[in-house]
Scaffold this motif. Sequence first.
Motif, PDB file in Angstrom:
ATOM      1  N   ASP A  38      -8.688   1.341  -4.692  1.00  0.00           N
ATOM      2  CA  ASP A  38      -8.857   2.511  -3.965  1.00  0.00           C
ATOM      3  C   ASP A  38      -9.364   2.609  -2.477  1.00  0.00           C
ATOM      4  OD1 ASP A  38      -8.702   5.639  -4.140  1.00  0.00           O
ATOM      5  OD2 ASP A  38     -10.983   5.556  -3.897  1.00  0.00           O
ATOM      6  N   PRO A  39     -10.039   1.510  -2.187  1.00  0.00           N
ATOM      7  CA  PRO A  39     -10.635   1.515  -0.787  1.00  0.00           C
ATOM      8  C   PRO A  39      -9.217   1.413   0.153  1.00  0.00           C
ATOM      9  CG  PRO A  39     -11.796  -0.183  -2.072  1.00  0.00           C
ATOM     10  CD  PRO A  39     -10.759   0.461  -2.979  1.00  0.00           C
ATOM     11  N   GLY A  40      -8.225   0.910  -0.263  1.00  0.00           N
ATOM     12  CA  GLY A  40      -7.036   0.854   0.517  1.00  0.00           C
ATOM     13  C   GLY A  40      -6.237   2.142   0.605  1.00  0.00           C
ATOM     14  N   ALA A 160       0.078   6.531  -9.726  1.00  0.00           N
ATOM     15  CA  ALA A 160       1.111   5.454  -8.978  1.00  0.00           C
ATOM     16  C   ALA A 160       0.744   4.039  -8.877  1.00  0.00           C
ATOM     17  CB  ALA A 160       1.978   6.032  -7.843  1.00  0.00           C
ATOM     18  N   SER A 161      -0.396   3.738  -8.436  1.00  0.00           N
ATOM     19  CA  SER A 161      -0.913   2.547  -8.103  1.00  0.00           C
ATOM     20  C   SER A 161      -1.336   1.875  -9.474  1.00  0.00           C
ATOM     21  CB  SER A 161      -2.077   2.661  -7.314  1.00  0.00           C
ATOM     22  OG  SER A 161      -3.272   3.573  -7.755  1.00  0.00           O
ATOM     23  N   GLY A 460       0.662  -2.535  -8.783  1.00  0.00           N
ATOM     24  CA  GLY A 460      -0.298  -2.633  -7.889  1.00  0.00           C
ATOM     25  C   GLY A 460       0.080  -2.187  -6.501  1.00  0.00           C
ATOM     26  N   ALA A 461      -0.881  -1.782  -5.789  1.00  0.00           N
ATOM     27  CA  ALA A 461      -0.361  -1.281  -4.447  1.00  0.00           C
ATOM     28  C   ALA A 461      -0.322  -2.215  -3.512  1.00  0.00           C
ATOM     29  CB  ALA A 461      -1.569  -0.348  -4.070  1.00  0.00           C
ATOM     30  N   PRO A 462       1.008  -2.279  -2.939  1.00  0.00           N
ATOM     31  CA  PRO A 462       1.554  -3.234  -1.893  1.00  0.00           C
ATOM     32  C   PRO A 462       0.360  -3.495  -0.699  1.00  0.00           C
ATOM     33  CG  PRO A 462       3.332  -1.747  -2.358  1.00  0.00           C
ATOM     34  CD  PRO A 462       1.949  -1.289  -2.989  1.00  0.00           C
TER      35      PRO A 462
END
Length: 466
Positions: A38-40, A160-161, A460-462
């Motif tokens: 979440d920080p990103g 989505a992440s 995972g989030a790119p």
Amino acid sequence: MTDLRSASVAETVRLTSDGDLTPRVVVDEALGRIASLDPGLNAFSVVLAERAHEDAVALGRSRGTPGPLHGVPIAIKEEIDVAGCVTTFGGEANTTPAAADAELVARLRAAGAVIVGKTTMPEFGAYPYTEGASRGVTRNPWDPTRTPGGSSGGTAAAVASGMVPVGIGGDGGGSIRIPSAMCGLFGLKPQRGRVTTAPHEHLWWALGTVGPLARTVRDAAIVYDVIKGNTDTDLYRAGPTGSFEAAALREPGRLRVGWSVEPVGVGVRPDPLHVAAVEETARLLTTLGHDVREVDPAYPDPTAAFVPQFFAGIRSEAQAVEHYDRLERRTRETYRLGSWVTPKVTQWALRASERVAAKANRVFDDVDVLLTPSVAHRPPRVGVIDGRGTVASSLLAMPAIAYAALWNVAGNPAASVPCGLAPDGLPVGVQLVGPTDGEEVLLSLSAQLEQARPWPLLAGAPGVAD
């Protein structure tokens, strides 16, 4: 071993109900992913880590029959009351925590769901991009330089992440379908009145509905079966319906599907990628045995019905906050610009909605489902409305709501269905619109598309995690 980053709601419930995993393990893993990702992305406005852990432990010790959402971590859009949390509507104007859960949150808990936090939104959900002076920008997990859409952008980014398997959003002009399209999720706006808005009588008068954003059609259906239904305080009520999960699991039969890429509003042109997605989906539906043809929907102009309800919704929510002076500058400008929307004007707009609905639904005399783009444009870079006023922000919102907002005015169910990734690496979605109370046919047809053309999931989030 099951990768909980991509586990569906149905799979999660099977694991927790059979004893393969405890709710505590599932929820703690979700909280770990939130802490990492979440920080990103800025998907969450508040994370309820301690309470969620305690609720999961208590759920695991319960000797009752597991509910249909047993141990499923769920995120809730900021505009919906969660007991003990300030309902901020995406800003700073409220400071007192809600005394009780909204009715749909209570239903989720009763079904065994664990609320892990609340998700970011633009103040009052006024625009289809999740950014503002208070909460900053929320980023698309597929490309953090891009918006996830809105106003349920925080929920979309969380799902989505892979932070949570499902989350609750709201849709007053496309706010479930727009972020679903931009983040590669399935998002169904239900029929007006299908899901209670209690403790509120309505959400933006006749425009607003609430519901899940999910990674699979069946997951959305499972959640809808838990939350649908009304209370005595609801201003709107949908017609009778059967099990949504059963609808998602059965074949739709041969349907008449009409397709069109013509936007509802003037001055908007769909991106060629979205036109191609509709045409490709039409071909796929033909191979699946449906009667598919291009149609002219003869859309009515919803502006005179939509705009007054938009202003009335913003003004009524702004009047109810504790600290009006803490509202964002753009929100206060919107409040002033809507001063002409008196109660009499609002009632006129509601009557106009009925006329728009009658005209819009004529297309269903000849087809069972209407296929269109979900949005007109590709996901813009973050900051698209940063620092802009009401008029400029509204103009920038037009490509996002060009295909969606009409069906809020008309009240019909409409879904954004993923159809893969474009060359820019971002998802593409198409919209399926059904007749009044037609959620079941949309779920059956969407599930058939999902099986024939599986859409990619992002574990995972790119740029943020593996």
